[in-house]
Motif scaffolding. Structure first.
Motif, PDB file in Angstrom:
ATOM      1  N   GLU A  22       0.869  -1.172   0.050  1.00  0.00           N
ATOM      2  CA  GLU A  22       0.121   0.039  -0.080  1.00  0.00           C
ATOM      3  C   GLU A  22       0.757   1.359  -0.002  1.00  0.00           C
ATOM      4  OE1 GLU A  22      -3.272   2.140   2.862  1.00  0.00           O
ATOM      5  OE2 GLU A  22      -2.908  -0.059   2.937  1.00  0.00           O
ATOM      6  N   ARG A  29       2.361   1.645  -3.672  1.00  0.00           N
ATOM      7  CA  ARG A  29       1.494   2.248  -4.603  1.00  0.00           C
ATOM      8  C   ARG A  29       1.058   3.848  -4.197  1.00  0.00           C
ATOM      9  NH1 ARG A  29      -1.265  -2.568  -3.237  1.00  0.00           N
ATOM     10  NH2 ARG A  29      -2.729  -1.641  -1.829  1.00  0.00           N
ATOM     11  N   GLU A  30       1.200   3.992  -2.981  1.00  0.00           N
ATOM     12  CA  GLU A  30       1.132   5.538  -2.854  1.00  0.00           C
ATOM     13  C   GLU A  30       2.109   6.336  -3.233  1.00  0.00           C
ATOM     14  OE1 GLU A  30      -0.558   8.351   0.925  1.00  0.00           O
ATOM     15  OE2 GLU A  30      -0.549   5.950   1.226  1.00  0.00           O
ATOM     16  N   GLU A  71       4.251   5.594  -5.659  1.00  0.00           N
ATOM     17  CA  GLU A  71       4.097   5.501  -6.983  1.00  0.00           C
ATOM     18  C   GLU A  71       2.988   6.669  -7.593  1.00  0.00           C
ATOM     19  OE1 GLU A  71       3.793   2.399 -10.815  1.00  0.00           O
ATOM     20  OE2 GLU A  71       3.293   1.818  -8.646  1.00  0.00           O
ATOM     21  N   ARG A  72       1.869   6.367  -6.903  1.00  0.00           N
ATOM     22  CA  ARG A  72       0.832   7.508  -7.217  1.00  0.00           C
ATOM     23  C   ARG A  72       1.422   8.894  -7.044  1.00  0.00           C
ATOM     24  NH1 ARG A  72      -2.445   6.252  -3.750  1.00  0.00           N
ATOM     25  NH2 ARG A  72      -3.195   4.442  -4.658  1.00  0.00           N
ATOM     26  N   PHE A  73       2.192   9.476  -6.054  1.00  0.00           N
ATOM     27  CA  PHE A  73       2.764  10.579  -5.838  1.00  0.00           C
ATOM     28  C   PHE A  73       3.639  11.122  -6.878  1.00  0.00           C
ATOM     29  CE2 PHE A  73       6.036  13.309  -4.081  1.00  0.00           C
ATOM     30  CZ  PHE A  73       5.057  14.470  -3.767  1.00  0.00           C
ATOM     31  N   GLU A  74       4.540  10.004  -7.597  1.00  0.00           N
ATOM     32  CA  GLU A  74       5.370  10.633  -8.422  1.00  0.00           C
ATOM     33  C   GLU A  74       4.741  10.842  -9.822  1.00  0.00           C
ATOM     34  OE1 GLU A  74       9.218   8.268 -10.869  1.00  0.00           O
ATOM     35  OE2 GLU A  74       8.151   7.274  -9.130  1.00  0.00           O
ATOM     36  N   HIS A  75       3.432   9.852 -10.137  1.00  0.00           N
ATOM     37  CA  HIS A  75       2.549  10.131 -11.358  1.00  0.00           C
ATOM     38  C   HIS A  75       2.057  11.556 -11.149  1.00  0.00           C
ATOM     39  CE1 HIS A  75       3.839   6.503 -12.664  1.00  0.00           C
ATOM     40  NE2 HIS A  75       2.963   5.709 -12.146  1.00  0.00           N
ATOM     41  N   HIS A  76       1.543  11.842  -9.839  1.00  0.00           N
ATOM     42  CA  HIS A  76       1.004  13.290  -9.831  1.00  0.00           C
ATOM     43  C   HIS A  76       1.942  14.236 -10.060  1.00  0.00           C
ATOM     44  CE1 HIS A  76      -1.651  16.078  -7.994  1.00  0.00           C
ATOM     45  NE2 HIS A  76      -0.934  16.513  -7.196  1.00  0.00           N
ATOM     46  N   LYS A 104       8.763  12.578   0.557  1.00  0.00           N
ATOM     47  CA  LYS A 104       7.251  11.798   0.378  1.00  0.00           C
ATOM     48  C   LYS A 104       7.488  10.474   1.012  1.00  0.00           C
ATOM     49  CE  LYS A 104       2.730  11.336  -0.225  1.00  0.00           C
ATOM     50  NZ  LYS A 104       1.714  11.952   0.571  1.00  0.00           N
TER      51      LYS A 104
END
Length: 453
Positions: A279, A282-283, A285-290, A315
């Motif tokens: 988890e 994933r969070e 990786e989501r921050f990097e994509h953001h 982060k």
């Protein structure tokens, strides 16, 4: 010599009185003869066993004849035993039956008992009652000893054979009936009163209302009900609030500092299980994509590679602290929950009187509901816990419990639990409805079935 009318009347009265005083002996003798007849049929045609299709190889017509004979004799026994007990209650009782008959003293020595002494007469009565009990116990379930109370409590006895489907519906529903199915006789007897129960209840209620102390009794009952309600509500709050307070206090002031100390001292890992680690990844990786998305749409100024890595590192540190705290919180939850369970058990053990009052209060609440309200509550609970949509709810509950205790989410265990536990719970619900609710409130069960269809 002609007898005067007065002497004739006296003679008739004496004969009537003598006949009435002989009623118990006469009724017992007739019941005893009927029992002997049943025993004779058993010995001659069924090898001493009960009269049923299992004990003899007879055709349908022959077996029906034996069943009709059994019906006749059972009616005689039941009627005469009611007569025996009712007549004895209005006559002066003989000396107490102090002991069982002596060995070797057979009921075949019967004489009409008036010239026997009280001891022999009591022994003879006792033997006959025991013989009647021994015969009818083969056919009547939950029978009561005739030596103490009547064998039956009603003369409205109906013996049904397997081919008696043409009987009136009123008799089929009789509560005081003997039913034979393939030679098996079941009974459900109720105590007989001289007046109907409803009439007796009405007379009792009127008597209480006319009692000068009735108002005080009503006030007393109201006060007792009020005290019971207050104690029950207070105990319910005690059961809920005290374990919750114990959980929070122990978690924040006892268990929490100890767990934090040992985790820092031993440099415990950030993630307590694999699910938290995945988890966190994933969070992150989501921050990097953001960040990349905002740079591409011009919502944020362009960042160099070093600045992007720096923000991602910050982060990651933030997520590490968050999940380290969550892992430590899961360990704290385990110990705090154990403490709250022990507090709850201690409250249960030390407040047995309050538990009895609470049970009585809950019985009053549940049985005070109307039939439709009972059916509504049952359908609500069954649909929530064992209904069509209940697996989704159980999945959410199990996932929440596993996260609360820091356990990895085992999907196989969750699916196995959902496939078995609601089924077991549904079976328990149905058994409770069939075994208990159907006995205490059959109208509520009928309403439940109609609402559930």
């Amino acid at each position: 010599m002609n007898t005067s009318p007065w002497n004739r009347i006296v003679k008739y009265l004496y004969s009537a009185n003598q006949w009435y005083r002989e009623t118990p002996d006469r009724a017992l003798e007739q019941a005893y003869d009927a029992a002997l007849a049943i025993k004779a049929i058993e010995d001659e045609h069924f090898g001493g066993q009960r009269i049923s299709a299992r004990s003899g190889d007879y055709g349908h017509s022959t077996l029906s004849y034996f069943k009709s004979e059994l019906q006749k004799y059972l009616k005689v026994i039941q009627t005469r035993m009611v007569e025996f007990n009712a007549s004895r209650s209005f006559l002066e009782l003989p000396e107490r039956v102090g002991a069982k008959p002596k060995a070797g003293y057979s009921a075949d020595r019967h004489q009409h008992g008036l010239h026997l002494d009280n001891k022999d007469r009591a022994s003879l009565i006792f033997e006959k009652l025991e013989f009647i009990d021994k015969v009818i116990d083969k056919y009547i379930n939950n029978s009561k000893s005739t030596a103490i109370v009547p064998v039956v409590s009603s003369v409205n006895v109906q013996v049904k054979s397997t081919n008696s489907s043409s009987q009136p519906e009123a008799n089929k529903g009789s509560a005081n009936s003997v039913q034979i199915h393939d030679g098996e006789v079941d009974t459900n007897f109720e105590e007989v009163n001289l007046l109907p129960r409803s009439l007796l209840g009405t007379l009792n209620r009127i008597t209480k209302e006319l009692d000068p102390e009735a108002e005080k009794e009503v006030v007393k009952n109201f006060r007792n009900s009020k005290v019971k309600t207050v104690i029950s509500m207070r105990f319910i709050l005690l059961l809920i609030l005290v374990p919750l307070l114990a959980n929070q206090i122990s978690k924040n002031f006892i268990v929490g500092p100890v767990v934090d100390y040992f985790r820092v001292k031993q440099n415990a890992p950030v993630f307590i299980n694999v699910n938290l680690e995945e988890e966190a990844f994933r969070e992150l990786e989501r921050f990097e994509h953001h960040l990349n998305f905002e740079r591409l749409i011009g919502a944020a100024p362009p960042l160099s590679v070093e600045e992007t890595e720096k923000k991602i590192a910050e982060k990651a540190v933030e997520l590490a602290e968050e999940y380290r705290s969550e892992s430590g919180g899961a360990i704290k939850n385990i110990f705090a929950d154990l403490i709250s369970c022990m507090v709850f058990a201690a409250i249960i053990v030390t407040n047995k009187k309050e538990i009895e009052i609470l049970k009585s209060f809950m019985d009053d609440v549940v049985y005070g509901l109307s039939d439709s309200a009972k059916a509504f509550v049952i359908i609500l609970f069954t649909d929530v816990f064992v209904g069509f949509h209940s697996p989704h709810g159980w999945e959410v509950v199990l996932e929440g419990v596993s996260r609360h205790l820091g356990l990895p989410e085992n999907r196989q265990f969750i699916f196995l639990f959902i496939a078995t536990f609601p089924v077991i719970l549904d079976t328990v619900f149905k058994y409770w409805i069939f075994r208990y609710l159907n006995r205490s409130s059959p109208s509520a069960v009928a309403t439940y079935k109609n609402m559930n269809e």
